[in-house]
Design a protein around this motif. Structure first.
Motif, PDB file in Angstrom:
ATOM      1  N   THR A 152       0.885  -1.210  -0.011  1.00  0.00           N
ATOM      2  CA  THR A 152      -0.058   0.063   0.023  1.00  0.00           C
ATOM      3  C   THR A 152       1.117   1.318   0.181  1.00  0.00           C
ATOM      4  O   THR A 152       0.362   2.293   0.219  1.00  0.00           O
ATOM      5  CB  THR A 152      -1.027  -0.072   1.306  1.00  0.00           C
ATOM      6  OG1 THR A 152      -0.124  -0.137   2.428  1.00  0.00           O
ATOM      7  CG2 THR A 152      -1.905  -1.088   1.229  1.00  0.00           C
ATOM      8  N   SER A 153       2.375   1.305   0.046  1.00  0.00           N
ATOM      9  CA  SER A 153       3.008   2.381  -0.098  1.00  0.00           C
ATOM     10  C   SER A 153       4.271   1.948  -1.179  1.00  0.00           C
ATOM     11  O   SER A 153       4.727   0.996  -0.854  1.00  0.00           O
ATOM     12  CB  SER A 153       3.845   2.653   1.408  1.00  0.00           C
ATOM     13  OG  SER A 153       4.638   3.749   1.188  1.00  0.00           O
TER      14      SER A 153
ATOM     15  N   GLY B 156       6.482   5.114  -9.771  1.00  0.00           N
ATOM     16  CA  GLY B 156       6.951   4.312 -11.150  1.00  0.00           C
ATOM     17  C   GLY B 156       7.042   3.129 -10.514  1.00  0.00           C
ATOM     18  O   GLY B 156       7.330   2.136 -11.384  1.00  0.00           O
ATOM     19  N   GLU B 157       7.216   2.566  -9.415  1.00  0.00           N
ATOM     20  CA  GLU B 157       7.369   1.182  -8.665  1.00  0.00           C
ATOM     21  C   GLU B 157       5.945   0.364  -9.213  1.00  0.00           C
ATOM     22  O   GLU B 157       4.828   0.907  -9.059  1.00  0.00           O
ATOM     23  CB  GLU B 157       7.387   0.967  -7.111  1.00  0.00           C
ATOM     24  CG  GLU B 157       7.661  -0.149  -6.817  1.00  0.00           C
ATOM     25  CD  GLU B 157       8.244  -0.240  -5.390  1.00  0.00           C
ATOM     26  OE1 GLU B 157       8.377  -1.365  -4.733  1.00  0.00           O
ATOM     27  OE2 GLU B 157       8.374   1.039  -4.753  1.00  0.00           O
ATOM     28  N   LEU B 158       5.894  -1.093  -9.096  1.00  0.00           N
ATOM     29  CA  LEU B 158       4.991  -1.568 -10.010  1.00  0.00           C
ATOM     30  C   LEU B 158       4.416  -2.431  -8.602  1.00  0.00           C
ATOM     31  O   LEU B 158       5.410  -3.027  -7.596  1.00  0.00           O
ATOM     32  CB  LEU B 158       5.552  -2.659 -10.756  1.00  0.00           C
ATOM     33  CG  LEU B 158       4.387  -3.486 -11.495  1.00  0.00           C
ATOM     34  CD1 LEU B 158       3.591  -2.546 -12.560  1.00  0.00           C
ATOM     35  CD2 LEU B 158       5.017  -4.613 -12.278  1.00  0.00           C
ATOM     36  N   ILE B 159       3.178  -2.445  -8.409  1.00  0.00           N
ATOM     37  CA  ILE B 159       2.511  -3.305  -7.389  1.00  0.00           C
ATOM     38  C   ILE B 159       1.572  -4.009  -8.005  1.00  0.00           C
ATOM     39  O   ILE B 159       1.328  -3.904  -9.008  1.00  0.00           O
ATOM     40  CB  ILE B 159       1.731  -2.270  -6.342  1.00  0.00           C
ATOM     41  CG1 ILE B 159       0.843  -1.380  -7.390  1.00  0.00           C
ATOM     42  CG2 ILE B 159       2.645  -1.371  -5.558  1.00  0.00           C
ATOM     43  CD1 ILE B 159      -0.110  -0.600  -6.271  1.00  0.00           C
TER      44      ILE B 159
ATOM     45  N   MET C 270      -2.749   0.945 -15.055  1.00  0.00           N
ATOM     46  CA  MET C 270      -2.655  -0.423 -15.399  1.00  0.00           C
ATOM     47  C   MET C 270      -1.242  -0.581 -16.447  1.00  0.00           C
ATOM     48  O   MET C 270      -1.667  -0.345 -17.618  1.00  0.00           O
ATOM     49  CB  MET C 270      -3.854  -1.356 -15.882  1.00  0.00           C
ATOM     50  CG  MET C 270      -3.629  -2.842 -15.716  1.00  0.00           C
ATOM     51  SD  MET C 270      -5.139  -3.686 -16.599  1.00  0.00           S
ATOM     52  CE  MET C 270      -4.899  -3.231 -18.175  1.00  0.00           C
ATOM     53  N   ILE C 271      -0.451  -1.390 -16.099  1.00  0.00           N
ATOM     54  CA  ILE C 271       0.821  -1.664 -16.926  1.00  0.00           C
ATOM     55  C   ILE C 271       0.668  -2.720 -17.710  1.00  0.00           C
ATOM     56  O   ILE C 271       1.084  -2.910 -18.860  1.00  0.00           O
ATOM     57  CB  ILE C 271       2.064  -1.687 -16.051  1.00  0.00           C
ATOM     58  CG1 ILE C 271       2.181  -0.320 -15.274  1.00  0.00           C
ATOM     59  CG2 ILE C 271       3.271  -1.660 -17.023  1.00  0.00           C
ATOM     60  CD1 ILE C 271       2.253   1.006 -16.350  1.00  0.00           C
TER      61      ILE C 271
ATOM     62  N   TYR D 202      -3.002  -7.900 -11.618  1.00  0.00           N
ATOM     63  CA  TYR D 202      -2.823  -6.809 -12.502  1.00  0.00           C
ATOM     64  C   TYR D 202      -1.406  -6.057 -12.042  1.00  0.00           C
ATOM     65  O   TYR D 202      -1.343  -5.830 -10.739  1.00  0.00           O
ATOM     66  CB  TYR D 202      -4.028  -5.750 -12.314  1.00  0.00           C
ATOM     67  CG  TYR D 202      -5.292  -6.347 -12.996  1.00  0.00           C
ATOM     68  CD1 TYR D 202      -5.586  -6.311 -14.244  1.00  0.00           C
ATOM     69  CD2 TYR D 202      -6.043  -7.143 -12.180  1.00  0.00           C
ATOM     70  CE1 TYR D 202      -6.937  -6.824 -14.667  1.00  0.00           C
ATOM     71  CE2 TYR D 202      -7.364  -7.709 -12.532  1.00  0.00           C
ATOM     72  CZ  TYR D 202      -7.707  -7.500 -13.757  1.00  0.00           C
ATOM     73  OH  TYR D 202      -8.750  -8.199 -14.335  1.00  0.00           O
ATOM     74  N   GLY D 203      -0.663  -5.474 -12.840  1.00  0.00           N
ATOM     75  CA  GLY D 203       0.462  -4.728 -12.513  1.00  0.00           C
ATOM     76  C   GLY D 203       0.153  -3.271 -12.698  1.00  0.00           C
ATOM     77  O   GLY D 203      -0.210  -2.751 -13.735  1.00  0.00           O
ATOM     78  N   LEU D 204       0.275  -2.695 -11.462  1.00  0.00           N
ATOM     79  CA  LEU D 204      -0.297  -1.245 -11.394  1.00  0.00           C
ATOM     80  C   LEU D 204       0.763  -0.248 -10.753  1.00  0.00           C
ATOM     81  O   LEU D 204       1.580  -0.548 -10.201  1.00  0.00           O
ATOM     82  CB  LEU D 204      -1.460  -1.076 -10.349  1.00  0.00           C
ATOM     83  CG  LEU D 204      -2.701  -1.732 -10.529  1.00  0.00           C
ATOM     84  CD1 LEU D 204      -3.655  -1.554  -9.646  1.00  0.00           C
ATOM     85  CD2 LEU D 204      -3.331  -1.973 -11.912  1.00  0.00           C
ATOM     86  N   THR D 205       0.840   1.129 -11.391  1.00  0.00           N
ATOM     87  CA  THR D 205       1.657   1.891 -11.036  1.00  0.00           C
ATOM     88  C   THR D 205       1.230   3.616 -11.284  1.00  0.00           C
ATOM     89  O   THR D 205       0.232   3.525 -11.572  1.00  0.00           O
ATOM     90  CB  THR D 205       3.178   1.914 -11.767  1.00  0.00           C
ATOM     91  OG1 THR D 205       4.286   2.635 -11.244  1.00  0.00           O
ATOM     92  CG2 THR D 205       2.821   2.394 -13.262  1.00  0.00           C
TER      93      THR D 205
END
Length: 552
Positions: A43-44, A48-51, A78-79, A99-102
């Protein structure tokens, strides 16, 4: 979560309601076939980091599960959308979608609820708050130069789907035309008989007459009618072309004349036999005479023999007659082929016009015409748009194409006072242009007056004049971006030069101007007048502009 809330509420209800609520819980367990949960691995994050965002659905194999698609996680981007993982759990399946998000701006963001469809039911995940932190820069180790511009591979489009669909439709139409028009269809029995020579058809007709039951039922009228028709038909095709419509006396007279003229080598006995049978048939048909069955059989055999005699009596066709007959058949084949070609062309033209008419009714004729012939701004409007930030302070804008950095040519005196960065696409000569410029005034003191944005835009309009534009009409009004930044909008019409000619063409322009301390930011768009696609591009661009002030 729902079951837990219901259990907490049970303790506050009266005993009678507890029983009802328990019954509802049992019903809920019966009709709840799916369980949907969502988690996020952090959550932090840094800019530009992918979560990774997980959605897990537990259901049986009979339910169709539809996961979110597209940019439904905004304000996060969504990346990547990963494939669904499936895990079997007893008689159910766990479907896991990742899903990869940033996010590239710092701040606190909320991932909205996501909609998942399981069978005919709809579920929503919980919203999640994510903090995006700035990256701390250690200036004691020095800074690196700006990375050079790297060419990015153009994103693929779905053009091949439309090509494949068009090929399938064309293939289906071609197959139908071949099957119903060009294919050599198997001949029916009647068609096969019709292609036989007259002699063979006459012999076959006699055999078919033998298979009837006319004589068994003493149906002499029908029997003699068919018998005389067989010989008359054969004579009509090979000897006398009016044999079918002639009376018996006329036909016999004609045969006698042909014999006397040496055109048919028939004996007097043959002609007499034919005359006797034809007159007997007339008596049966018109005078209701009833000859003996055995006599009828003899007449049938006599006709069979006379057909042979007529064939033998006919002269052999000459080479010229054979050639004419071959040419006749070839001409008939050409006529048939020509007819098939015209039918194919007519059907193709009809389908093409029907398709164009249908699309014209739905989308408009101009749109269909531009789609077939091509239109520059239509292709821009329907292409893959790019959203990016340009300059500093950044201007975020969506455009049909990436705006490329250009080097403005400033007078030396002006260059000493202004630091300008400029990005653009197209030109005034191209009849569609987007320009974006950020100008920073050097040595701008606190006591100096505020920048006059109108004068700044007037200098921009002079660039139009320098490029050959004439009759520039100017209108001004206040402009507010979607994120609340206020500026000035100058717009109107002008006559712009047409590339390669001395002609001028009517066009429209819009110039947006914004000021912030010692910075002037401008967006300029030019397009041809009455270009509906360019108008839509303009509207979409104006609705996408966002400004952010520089920090510090």
């Amino acid at each position: 979560m729902i079951n837990e809330e219901l259990r907490m509420t049970n303790f506050k209800l009266r005993p009678s309601r507890n029983l009802s609520l328990s019954f509802l819980l049992i019903l809920f367990s019966w009709f709840s076939f799916a369980q949907v949960t969502s988690t996020i691995d952090s959550t932090s994050i840094k800019i530009g980091e992918l979560i990774t965002y997980h959605i897990q659905v537990e259901t049986d194999s009979t339910k169709l599960v539809v996961f979110p698609e597209g940019q439904t996680f905004s304000p996060l981007e969504m990346i990547e959308s990963y494939d669904v993982d499936t895990i079997k759990n007893n008689d159910k399946f766990n479907l896991i979608k990742k899903y990869g998000l940033t996010q590239f701006d710092s701040g606190k963001y909320t991932i909205p609820q996501q909609k998942i469809i399981v069978g005919d039911k709809t579920f929503f995940t919980d919203s999640v708050q994510v903090e995006v932190r700035n990256i701390e820069i250690d200036t004691t180790k020095g800074l690196y130069d700006i990375k050079p511009i790297i060419a990015v591979q153009k994103a693929g489009s779905n053009w091949w789907i439309y090509v494949l669909l068009a090929l399938l439709i064309i293939g289906a139409i071609a197959f139908l035309l071949y099957w119903f028009i060009w294919r050599k269809k198997p001949l029916t029995e009647a068609e096969q008989i019709a292609l036989l020579p007259p002699y063979d058809r006459a012999k076959l007709a006699l055999k078919e007459l033998d298979e009837t039951h006319y004589l068994e039922h003493q149906n002499m009228k029908d029997y003699y009618s068919e018998l005389t028709f067989i010989i008359r038909k054969y004579l009509d095709e090979k000897v006398y072309d009016r044999a079918l419509e002639s009376t018996t006396d006329e036909l016999i007279k004609r045969l006698t004349l042909l014999k006397e003229g040496n055109q048919v080598d028939l004996s007097k006995e043959d002609i007499k036999s034919l005359e006797n049978i034809l007159k007997r048939a007339d008596l049966v048909k018109f005078a209701k005479s009833a000859p003996d069955i055995e006599l009828a059989k003899i007449d049938r055999d006599t006709i069979d023999i006379e057909i042979d005699h007529v064939k033998e009596a006919l002269p052999e066709p000459t080479e010229e007659e054979k050639l004419l007959d071959a040419k006749y058949r070839e001409e008939q084949e050409r006529k048939k082929k020509r007819k098939k070609v015209w039918i194919t062309v007519a059907i193709s033209v009809f389908l093409l016009l029907a398709t164009i008419t249908g699309f014209s009714i739905k989308y408009g004729f101009d749109y269909v015409k531009d789609t077939i012939i091509g239109h520059d701004t239509k292709e821009l409007l329907e292409g893959n748009w790019v959203t990016s930030a340009y300059g500093f302070p950044p201007i975020t804008i969506s455009t049909p194409k990436v705006l490329k950095r250009t080097t403005p040519k400033l007078p030396e005196e002006m260059a000493q006072q202004i630091e300008m960065t400029q990005f653009g696409y197209g030109s005034l000569m191209d009849r569609f242009q987007i320009q974006l410029a950020t100008s920073k005034i050097k040595n701008f003191g606190e006591g100096e007056n505020k920048i006059d944005i109108e004068k700044a835009i007037d200098s921009e309009l002079k660039l139009f004049e320098n490029a050959g534009a004439q009759n520039i009409i100017i209108k001004r009004e206040k402009f507010v971006t979607p994120n609340g930044a206020e500026g000035l909008k100058v717009y109107g019409t002008m006559d712009s030069p047409v590339l390669g000619t001395d002609k001028l063409e009517k066009g429209k322009y819009v110039v947006l101007g914004f000021t912030a301390e010692n910075v002037v930011q401008e967006v300029m768009i030019f397009h041809r007048e009455n270009d509906v696609y360019a108008e839509k591009i303009l509207e979409r661009i104006l609705n996408s502009i966002e400004l952010k002030k520089a920090e510090g």
